[in-house]
Scaffold this motif. Structure first.
Motif, PDB file in Angstrom:
ATOM      1  N   GLY A 160       5.205  -0.977  -4.890  1.00  0.00           N
ATOM      2  CA  GLY A 160       4.328  -2.124  -4.706  1.00  0.00           C
ATOM      3  C   GLY A 160       2.845  -1.851  -4.813  1.00  0.00           C
ATOM      4  N   ASP A 161       2.451  -0.597  -4.975  1.00  0.00           N
ATOM      5  CA  ASP A 161       1.026  -0.278  -4.995  1.00  0.00           C
ATOM      6  C   ASP A 161       0.321  -0.836  -6.228  1.00  0.00           C
ATOM      7  OD1 ASP A 161       1.247   1.121  -2.592  1.00  0.00           O
ATOM      8  OD2 ASP A 161       1.797   2.967  -3.610  1.00  0.00           O
ATOM      9  N   ALA A 162       0.981  -0.775  -7.388  1.00  0.00           N
ATOM     10  CA  ALA A 162       0.363  -1.310  -8.602  1.00  0.00           C
ATOM     11  C   ALA A 162       0.157  -2.812  -8.489  1.00  0.00           C
ATOM     12  CB  ALA A 162       1.229  -0.977  -9.817  1.00  0.00           C
ATOM     13  N   ALA A 163       1.122  -3.513  -7.888  1.00  0.00           N
ATOM     14  CA  ALA A 163       0.977  -4.958  -7.696  1.00  0.00           C
ATOM     15  C   ALA A 163      -0.187  -5.276  -6.752  1.00  0.00           C
ATOM     16  CB  ALA A 163       2.278  -5.543  -7.154  1.00  0.00           C
ATOM     17  N   ALA A 181      -8.868   2.046  -3.810  1.00  0.00           N
ATOM     18  CA  ALA A 181      -8.865   3.012  -4.911  1.00  0.00           C
ATOM     19  C   ALA A 181      -7.453   3.487  -5.219  1.00  0.00           C
ATOM     20  CB  ALA A 181      -9.765   4.197  -4.572  1.00  0.00           C
ATOM     21  N   HIS A 182      -6.663   3.723  -4.170  1.00  0.00           N
ATOM     22  CA  HIS A 182      -5.271   4.152  -4.365  1.00  0.00           C
ATOM     23  C   HIS A 182      -4.476   3.101  -5.133  1.00  0.00           C
ATOM     24  CE1 HIS A 182      -1.233   5.692  -3.462  1.00  0.00           C
ATOM     25  NE2 HIS A 182      -0.931   4.435  -3.164  1.00  0.00           N
ATOM     26  N   ALA A 183      -4.610   1.838  -4.735  1.00  0.00           N
ATOM     27  CA  ALA A 183      -3.834   0.775  -5.369  1.00  0.00           C
ATOM     28  C   ALA A 183      -4.255   0.557  -6.823  1.00  0.00           C
ATOM     29  CB  ALA A 183      -3.978  -0.516  -4.569  1.00  0.00           C
ATOM     30  N   ILE A 184      -5.549   0.584  -7.093  1.00  0.00           N
ATOM     31  CA  ILE A 184      -6.015   0.402  -8.473  1.00  0.00           C
ATOM     32  C   ILE A 184      -5.610   1.583  -9.336  1.00  0.00           C
ATOM     33  CG2 ILE A 184      -8.086   0.205  -9.904  1.00  0.00           C
ATOM     34  CD1 ILE A 184      -9.319  -1.422  -7.556  1.00  0.00           C
ATOM     35  N   ASP A 185      -5.655   2.792  -8.770  1.00  0.00           N
ATOM     36  CA  ASP A 185      -5.163   3.964  -9.517  1.00  0.00           C
ATOM     37  C   ASP A 185      -3.682   3.818  -9.849  1.00  0.00           C
ATOM     38  OD1 ASP A 185      -7.630   5.161  -9.501  1.00  0.00           O
ATOM     39  OD2 ASP A 185      -7.143   6.651  -7.966  1.00  0.00           O
ATOM     40  N   LEU A 236      12.480   0.608   2.512  1.00  0.00           N
ATOM     41  CA  LEU A 236      11.551   0.616   1.382  1.00  0.00           C
ATOM     42  C   LEU A 236      10.353   1.527   1.680  1.00  0.00           C
ATOM     43  CD1 LEU A 236      11.395  -3.148   0.328  1.00  0.00           C
ATOM     44  CD2 LEU A 236      12.722  -1.302  -0.732  1.00  0.00           C
ATOM     45  N   PRO A 237      10.035   2.466   0.797  1.00  0.00           N
ATOM     46  CA  PRO A 237       8.898   3.361   1.045  1.00  0.00           C
ATOM     47  C   PRO A 237       7.578   2.658   0.715  1.00  0.00           C
ATOM     48  CG  PRO A 237       9.952   3.925  -1.038  1.00  0.00           C
ATOM     49  CD  PRO A 237      10.776   2.824  -0.431  1.00  0.00           C
ATOM     50  N   LEU A 238       6.746   2.496   1.729  1.00  0.00           N
ATOM     51  CA  LEU A 238       5.473   1.797   1.572  1.00  0.00           C
ATOM     52  C   LEU A 238       4.316   2.746   1.839  1.00  0.00           C
ATOM     53  CD1 LEU A 238       6.308  -1.511   3.483  1.00  0.00           C
ATOM     54  CD2 LEU A 238       6.618  -1.017   1.047  1.00  0.00           C
ATOM     55  N   SER A 239       3.300   2.658   1.023  1.00  0.00           N
ATOM     56  CA  SER A 239       2.126   3.516   1.158  1.00  0.00           C
ATOM     57  C   SER A 239       1.232   3.052   2.305  1.00  0.00           C
ATOM     58  CB  SER A 239       1.322   3.487  -0.140  1.00  0.00           C
ATOM     59  OG  SER A 239       0.767   2.188  -0.332  1.00  0.00           O
ATOM     60  N   LEU A 240       0.235   3.864   2.612  1.00  0.00           N
ATOM     61  CA  LEU A 240      -0.764   3.467   3.615  1.00  0.00           C
ATOM     62  C   LEU A 240      -1.514   2.222   3.161  1.00  0.00           C
ATOM     63  CD1 LEU A 240      -2.200   6.956   4.647  1.00  0.00           C
ATOM     64  CD2 LEU A 240      -0.617   5.507   5.934  1.00  0.00           C
ATOM     65  N   ALA A 241      -1.735   2.091   1.849  1.00  0.00           N
ATOM     66  CA  ALA A 241      -2.408   0.897   1.325  1.00  0.00           C
ATOM     67  C   ALA A 241      -1.572  -0.343   1.599  1.00  0.00           C
ATOM     68  CB  ALA A 241      -2.658   1.057  -0.173  1.00  0.00           C
ATOM     69  N   TYR A 242      -0.256  -0.237   1.379  1.00  0.00           N
ATOM     70  CA  TYR A 242       0.621  -1.390   1.621  1.00  0.00           C
ATOM     71  C   TYR A 242       0.674  -1.711   3.109  1.00  0.00           C
ATOM     72  CZ  TYR A 242       4.146  -4.671  -0.105  1.00  0.00           C
ATOM     73  OH  TYR A 242       4.801  -5.807  -0.481  1.00  0.00           O
ATOM     74  N   GLN A 243       0.689  -0.678   3.934  1.00  0.00           N
ATOM     75  CA  GLN A 243       0.709  -0.909   5.379  1.00  0.00           C
ATOM     76  C   GLN A 243      -0.582  -1.581   5.848  1.00  0.00           C
ATOM     77  OE1 GLN A 243       2.058   2.663   7.543  1.00  0.00           O
ATOM     78  NE2 GLN A 243       3.085   3.281   5.641  1.00  0.00           N
ATOM     79  N   GLU A 244      -1.716  -1.211   5.237  1.00  0.00           N
ATOM     80  CA  GLU A 244      -2.968  -1.887   5.581  1.00  0.00           C
ATOM     81  C   GLU A 244      -2.930  -3.353   5.135  1.00  0.00           C
ATOM     82  OE1 GLU A 244      -7.674  -2.152   4.443  1.00  0.00           O
ATOM     83  OE2 GLU A 244      -6.655  -0.261   3.982  1.00  0.00           O
TER      84      GLU A 244
END
Length: 331
Positions: A160-163, A181-185, A236-244
């Motif tokens: 879900g980070d790219a979305a 920055a993580h999500a845009i990368d 589902l594995p979620l990044s720190l960006a998704y958790q924020e």
């Protein structure tokens, strides 16, 4: 700038030359000779400005992504990428843009041992079409059709980070600087999982890459393997960006709609694969060796309906089709 000047200045010497390349750029066609005992895996992807990327994306990032999305197809097959051809349509010949684009091509091609052996240039709206060719041991390709009843279902890295990155660029949400920055990368410079894909050739029963969303892509395994798969939302594995994203918007973390980016967002280019339960220890060891995380997110549960089901901690959830719709051209 003339077509052949672009080819000579910016498209030659991209990636290492393989000994099995007999002719590359400069003739009407490239000539390759696969190693004995191998088969060829071939894939093509097209990216169009305004559909697959924003017009102002940095050219070196665009170069990486057109390679990465094709490399991800090779990863899903367990193939070793070796050659590529590129058709590049440009509005105009811009030396600065082309130089940055070429630098990005070379950097990524060298990382993945991929040689650019041909292509074409033309004038028009910005678009790129790249064909990648890889090699496989005979009859060993990972496919979508091998999932078996009782197999575990895994994904690499986070979803879900790219979305989220796309939503950020569209001004639809806000995150802190680091997570933005993580999500845009994740959107602009995805990391294909080629080493890991090759490492599970003898383990995975089916595999594909998540380009159009987890649910929609897993449905291809269901269809091709004549099985159904249950995905546990709690896994589902979620990044720190998704958790924020969840916490800053005070969203219900158990809601399907909250997890929509992870379920249906697309552009993740992670691998989803199935394997027998007794392979779990080996899978985690090989993932560690390749420097990638893997998460068991579900199981192959039946053969009749060929559906993807969503559950939470063993309880199947009622869902609507709008909650499980992945990206599709011409829809």
């Amino acid at each position: 700038m003339a077509e052949f000047s672009i080819i000579d200045q910016f498209c030659r010497d991209v990636g290492p030359k393989h000994s099995s390349t007999k002719l590359d750029i400069g003739d009407d066609a490239a000539v390759i000779r696969p190693d004995q005992g191998t088969e060829l895996a071939i894939s093509v992807d097209t990216m169009v400005s305004g559909v697959h990327f924003f017009e102002d994306v940095r050219p070196e990032r665009l170069a990486h992504k057109i390679l990465a999305v094709n490399l991800s197809d090779m990863a899903a097959m367990g193939a070793r990428p070796k050659w590529a051809t590129l058709a590049l349509t440009l509005p105009r010949g811009d030396d600065e843009w082309l130089s940055s684009f070429s630098d990005g091509l070379k950097q990524t091609a060298n990382r993945f041992d991929l040689q650019l052996i041909g292509g074409d240039t033309s004038q028009g709206p910005l678009s790129l079409s790249l064909t990648v060719i890889g090699t496989l041991p005979q009859s060993k390709a990972l496919k979508r059709s091998g999932a078996a009843l009782g197999d575990d279902v895994y994904v690499t890295s986070t979803l879900g980070d790219a979305a989220l990155g796309l939503a950020l660029l569209n001004g639809e949400l806000e995150l802190g600087p680091k997570n933005s920055a993580h999500a845009i990368d994740a959107l602009e410079v995805p990391e294909p999982r080629n080493e890991f894909g090759q490492s599970i050739l003898d383990i995975a029963s089916s595999c594909l890459d998540i380009s159009d969303g987890l649910v929609g892509d897993i449905a291809h395994i269901c269809d091709q393997s004549a099985v159904s798969i249950e995905i546990d939302l709690a896994r589902l594995p979620l990044s720190l960006a998704y958790q924020e994203y969840i916490s800053s918007n005070k969203l219900d973390p158990s809601s399907i709609s909250t997890l929509n980016h992870a379920l249906n967002g697309g552009d993740d280019y992670e691998l989803a694969f199935t394997a027998a339960p007794e392979k779990a220890v080996t899978i985690r060891r090989r993932a560690e060796e390749c420097g990638v995380s893997v998460t068991k997110v579900g199981q192959v549960i039946e053969r009749e309906s060929r559906k993807v089901y969503l559950s939470r901690n063993g309880r199947r959830l009622e869902i609507e089709s709008t909650n499980t719709k992945s990206f599709e051209h011409f829809s």
